[in-house]
Design an enzyme around this catalytic site. Structure first.
Site, PDB file in Angstrom:
ATOM      1  N   ARG A 288      26.420  25.248  -2.074  1.00 38.81           N
ATOM      2  CA  ARG A 288      26.560  25.755  -0.882  1.00 38.81           C
ATOM      3  C   ARG A 288      25.549  25.364   0.203  1.00 38.81           C
ATOM      4  NH1 ARG A 288      24.067  30.549  -2.128  1.00 38.81           N
ATOM      5  NH2 ARG A 288      23.297  30.049  -4.007  1.00 38.81           N
ATOM      6  N   THR A 289      24.740  24.086   0.886  1.00 38.16           N
ATOM      7  CA  THR A 289      24.724  23.517   2.233  1.00 38.16           C
ATOM      8  C   THR A 289      26.320  23.076   2.044  1.00 38.16           C
ATOM      9  OG1 THR A 289      22.773  24.044   1.239  1.00 38.16           O
ATOM     10  CG2 THR A 289      23.382  21.909   3.039  1.00 38.16           C
TER      11      THR A 289
ATOM     12  N   LYS B 265      23.503  -1.716  -7.340  1.00 37.16           N
ATOM     13  CA  LYS B 265      23.827  -2.161  -6.852  1.00 37.16           C
ATOM     14  C   LYS B 265      23.031  -2.982  -5.090  1.00 37.16           C
ATOM     15  CE  LYS B 265      28.919  -1.419  -7.021  1.00 37.16           C
ATOM     16  NZ  LYS B 265      29.571  -0.787  -6.593  1.00 37.16           N
TER      17      LYS B 265
ATOM     18  N   ARG C 200      22.161  14.662   2.851  1.00 35.11           N
ATOM     19  CA  ARG C 200      21.323  15.489   2.092  1.00 35.11           C
ATOM     20  C   ARG C 200      21.279  14.712   1.073  1.00 35.11           C
ATOM     21  NH1 ARG C 200      19.767  21.147   1.250  1.00 35.11           N
ATOM     22  NH2 ARG C 200      19.133  21.228  -1.299  1.00 35.11           N
TER      23      ARG C 200
ATOM     24  N   HIS D  84      14.680  21.054   6.548  1.00 35.31           N
ATOM     25  CA  HIS D  84      16.448  21.320   6.099  1.00 35.31           C
ATOM     26  C   HIS D  84      16.282  22.535   7.433  1.00 35.31           C
ATOM     27  CE1 HIS D  84      19.736  23.025   5.147  1.00 35.31           C
ATOM     28  NE2 HIS D  84      18.842  23.444   3.742  1.00 35.31           N
TER      29      HIS D  84
END
Lengths: 341, 341, 341
Positions: free
Chosen positions: B87-88, B117, B138, B166
């Site tokens: 969604r974001t 890694k 995010r 956010h």
């Protein structure tokens, strides 16, 4: 006639292949497209098929001669895939970008409706429609695309919903026959392989019933025979059909041999039945040898070994051209839904 | 007043809703944006909020009337998502593309720093900043966006870092209230549901403290009550607040009922407590019935059943318009960070 | 000389760094590129390297001064990744978009050829080439890129195929040395770390053999020493090389210290051997202290702790500039394959 060699065809030839739409005025340039969404093969009558195929044919020219087309500039397509289908997704995304449009991609749309979060498809659609101009949805549940379309205020294209419909595949199959054979009336088509589970062959049989003097042959292992609903439908429409085990006879008669993959996942633990069904009807050099010069082999892809690779180099092997036609059909559908005829 | 019906508003009305920025000269066209990165709600004072909301409002016009805008043509945004949030991500990517910008997407950024890694976030950022003009990150760890921003020579937007911030969600919530109610001073807002864990409601309470004569009501199950830090902060700023169990009373008083989802994942094995909390405060037709005509229901989405679907058709159901406002806020932030006022 | 500070260089300096292509006419503007595909380091002779590096250098100017370049407008690149490699993928996608091209992305190309469906790589390529103008492939099997190229009618770039080749990495390494040191003839390069498994150092040694009076030092734990095939090749080409355990001595002598990561995954259960190998040669402040003023430290990234982070701020730390050069090399390759010199 239409070229296997990719040479562009004249309007007259297109007309011969697909016929002329009777309600041509409705389909003339600048008019609104008659459909709000593309959900299933049942939406199309012969006239609108003819008109859509003309647009798809125009798209061949645009793809070849107009790199950087701006027909869909400023439009944004969201590919909302609840299960991965890279082939279908890339085909739609290529179509959008070839016309100058842009794409929002998600292949993990299930995350929207994860068990933990539990959002409904309807809520997801209401969010996504705020970010885009058209939604292409792939879903694991039959009917999901229709639910999406009844919620969305923007066009929705069904890119396959579970065992249900995959209408752009059905259109590209019919378009390919017209392009390859040069006509749709009066053709003979052999459908081979898994006729019980393949939505492709079922939709194709349905759409071919709209053309005149079509004859269909069903060639399949017993466990995956064509179901009665389609047979009854064809009969009710006066379409001749025949069930047979003789692939060589069919290959020598037909304009199109449409081979399909036996779907292993449908056999569960009966691997023995699967192996038996799978080996039964193979299109190879021997089959090619009896086919007519103008006839073609089609396949919705991916294939395993139901068509041997030595067939690929024969000009009658049409399956990669068929895949390419998917691009033109999808360009046409996107253009029609977003800007009209 | 502002329309629920999407009709565009005059500058005067915008001014009424959001006020006028006092330091208007700093925010006039062509000037550099005051912030290098968007990391948390604490970065914004009332003046800059006002100015950003004006830009977001302009973006509504651009999205509707200027398909193919070229404001961010030639700019490249990298969406660096260490956990999926479709969604974001789609909201930011749509914002970038609506302004003519381009996007590099990764939803599996964890692969960069996989156990095998072991690359640090800082090294990843130094690589990505070479490929793009702005990074939207995010991350699952609080503070990750700030670390990214202190490394990067290009702007960074925090699209959620674990239990942390956010900020674009916080801005779109305040923007929505202004757009829906027509003002931010003097409003009454009921925050309902999970007030302990939701970063949304915490940031919203914080930002609303910048406006005059705001009153907040906290309506939540006991296990997820608003924490003391926010209550103390509001008290220190002279913001009136009240904790209550009477949703109907709050609904009848408030301009905004801001419902949230009870987050199951916070309850661990205590499913019983979760089920109890979840069913306690539902916004349904009965709640709507006592709400004022001008009041609205908001929700950050996704919802489960804390708002019943029969509420959706009421014009006071603002949550899908709220999701759409996220697009405008993100268009504004991208434009401001990349090209300034 | 070439700037560590990013200041643009004059043609004369470029000439000094990379030499002049002898067959310059073949490489002049408007001519077709000599290669159909980019598959391995063995395809490049010194002349074409020189000419490609000139184009890469031009790309630095385009990236900095021409946002919104339209050089590849209307072209579509498909990134077909059978294993994820976000760094490489984003670098190619950024390169395409910086030149105005468009991208079709797939990171789960294995789905095409899943066990259940079993499509061959060749069939996948024949489908994808219908949707795009160039294919960038990453595969887990050595030789896969070559198979793709021999099937496709459009250019293919190998973005790494298993233990095989990763030619754009090899090119960017040589380009970086030229840009940083100002010349390629007469340089001394120390290759440090995992010389047995790293395709990077093997390709670099191969390409450096094309320049005059190059001396190579191999510094590695015993278990991951440079293999004989490369040593024999260098000897046959008259390239001086030396194997040594003295990193400090090498660092004081060399123009380039090329450090690499010890690949844990190659040690299986012998974690003890891995830990021992891993700690043996670290580039830190002490190593920097003995390096010459004009020398640089390079690394293909990602790094763990084989270069300590306090080295990053030294102007001789070239590894993030090296990563950035990957963008310019990929811009050059895409431009050359799609539109020529």
């Amino acid at each position: 006639l239409f070229g296997k060699n990719g040479i562009c065809c004249h309007a007259l030839e297109t007309e011969k292949a697909f016929g002329t739409a009777e309600k041509a005025i409705e389909f003339s340039k600048g008019n609104k497209f008659q459909l709000d969404d593309i959900l299933d093969a049942q939406q199309f009558d012969r006239d609108i098929l003819t008109a859509i195929f003309q647009v798809a044919h125009d798209m061949e020219g645009i793809e070849k001669n107009s790199p950087g087309s701006q027909i869909l500039k400023g439009y944004l397509m969201a590919t909302l895939f609840y299960e991965p289908s890279t082939r279908t997704r890339l085909s739609f995304e290529s179509a959008m970008k070839r016309l100058g449009g842009e794409v929002l991609t998600t292949e993990n749309a299930r995350e929207f409706s994860s068990a933990a979060k539990g959002e409904t498809l309807e809520d997801t659609i209401r969010t996504i429609e705020g970010y885009s101009d058209i939604i292409v949805i792939r879903h694991f549940e039959s009917g999901a695309a229709r639910r999406a379309a009844s919620t969305a205020g923007i066009p929705v294209i069904n890119a396959g919903d579970g065992p249900g419909q995959h209408p752009s595949q059905a259109l590209l199959d019919v378009y390919t026959i017209g392009r390859e054979i040069g006509q749709l009336d009066g053709i003979k088509v052999g459908l081979v392989g898994d006729l019980a589970n393949g939505r492709t062959v079922r939709s194709l049989a349905y759409l071919l019933s709209k053309y005149k003097n079509v004859k269909l042959y069903f060639v399949s292992p017993d466990v995956v025979r064509m179901k009665d609903d389609i047979k009854d439908y064809l009969t009710s429409k006066g379409v001749e059909w025949e069930e047979t085990a003789d692939l060589m006879e069919v290959a020598s008669e037909c304009d199109v041999v449409y081979q399909t993959r036996i779907q292993k996942e449908r056999f569960g633990e009966r691997i023995d039945l699967y192996e038996q069904a799978r080996g039964k009807y193979i299109v190879d050099k021997n089959v090619l040898a009896v086919m007519q010069k103008h006839a073609v082999v089609m396949h919705p892809l991916p294939r395993l070994d139901e068509i041997t690779v030595d067939v690929d180099s024969d000009p009658r092997a049409a399956y990669f051209r068929q895949a390419k036609n998917g691009l033109y059909i999808r360009m046409a559908l996107l253009k029609l839904l977003l800007v009209g005829w």
